[in-house]
Scaffold this active site. Sequence first.
Site, PDB file in Angstrom:
ATOM      1  N   SER A   8      -0.976   9.193  -8.390  1.00 18.47           N
ATOM      2  CA  SER A   8      -0.101   8.082  -8.722  1.00 18.47           C
ATOM      3  C   SER A   8      -0.425   7.561 -10.118  1.00 18.47           C
ATOM      4  O   SER A   8      -0.384   8.313 -11.085  1.00 18.47           O
ATOM      5  CB  SER A   8      -0.231   7.001  -7.645  1.00 18.47           C
ATOM      6  N   ASP A  18       1.568  13.451  -6.429  1.00 17.20           N
ATOM      7  CA  ASP A  18       2.679  12.580  -6.049  1.00 17.20           C
ATOM      8  C   ASP A  18       3.028  11.515  -7.083  1.00 17.20           C
ATOM      9  O   ASP A  18       3.187  10.329  -6.760  1.00 17.20           O
ATOM     10  CB  ASP A  18       2.410  11.917  -4.693  1.00 17.20           C
ATOM     11  N   HIS A  54       2.615   8.527   0.601  1.00 15.50           N
ATOM     12  CA  HIS A  54       2.355   8.664  -0.833  1.00 15.50           C
ATOM     13  C   HIS A  54       0.881   8.952  -1.116  1.00 15.50           C
ATOM     14  O   HIS A  54       0.544   9.674  -2.055  1.00 15.50           O
ATOM     15  CB  HIS A  54       2.803   7.380  -1.540  1.00 15.50           C
TER      16      HIS A  54
END
Length: 377
Positions: free
Chosen positions: A151, A176, A345
């Site tokens: 992230s 991700d 996530h």
Amino acid sequence: MEKQLHLNLLASRPPMAGGFQSGSKMKMGPGRKRDFTPLLWSQYFETIEDVEVENENGKDIFRLYCSGSSGPVLLLLHGGGHSALSWAVFTAVLCSRISCRVVAMDLRAHGDTKVKNPEDLSADTMAKDVGKVVEALYGESPPPIMMIGHSMGGAIAVHTASANLVPSLLGLCVIDVVEGTAMDALNSMQNFLRSRPKTFKSLENAIEWSVKSGQIRNIESARVSMGGQVKKCEESANNPSVSNSIGEGIIEEEEEEGGAEESNKKRMKEDDQEVKKESFYTWRVELSKTEKYWDGWFRGLSALFLSCSVPKLLLLAGVDRLDKDLTIGQMQGKFQMQVLPQCGHAVHEDAPEKVADALATFMVRHKFTEFKEGFLC
């Protein structure tokens, strides 16, 4: 199904429909009680180290969690609001598969890192932090290093690599984070942050919320990593924000429905009395105040990622994350991609074994390292 908001800023997804929300009561049936006791970092990492880095305002101290004694260095960068502890379970799994040295870093203003200017979370500053920590650790002759970022940490890894701040860089793995969906999600980010509970009655309550809200879908990882997301706060129990503590809504269903209400009232009264003696927990990082940096983390990220000359791996929770530039780049073979379905996530927390397998296979294929004796891929 409606496309789920992709929170590249956070190492989390928004609470799922029906998930545990602040102020709501969640009842658990008999036999379903789970253990939300915190786990120690030392069960997953071998050592911790605080590294001093000189800057214009004095010294910054970065907390590192380390494992392994030989092989290439894997430098792990966590997502926004999280800490190096988010890599704990993944690290233990990966070190059982390949020869490597893991260095998981608390980024500035996160975890137990202490910096003189914690308000500066610009991509440029954080990328320079990474470069300075590598230099402080290894001097002018660093070992081969592979950067892995999730992230926000993935964005910082890309910025660090593109600026050539880690000269011995072997490869790059981004988990991700995709520019297109990240930029689309920014408009809804503040609403999501406001929807989270502001305080928790205990670390156990914070762990329970993270699992039941869907932020972390692996209870073991939540038990070790949530301690890096929250901290004790000394606010009075009379503070209005504390009255919204998530702990007030957690009720275990031990009685029959008929007598539950009176028992629950008694228990909540006892809890209220106990609250006055307890410390509360709150988020370590006020992510809502970092909004001015969000655009800089993600804008232009796909082009930067594709421009990095080292071998690259992109791990995604869903193929819907790919934007146009990455779709074209993937078709041209500019990077390797793997989709890990049934994950939130926080892919490396939800499925540490799958992520470790993907990364180990990638590194062995590129001859960065070897599988450990006796491990069958």
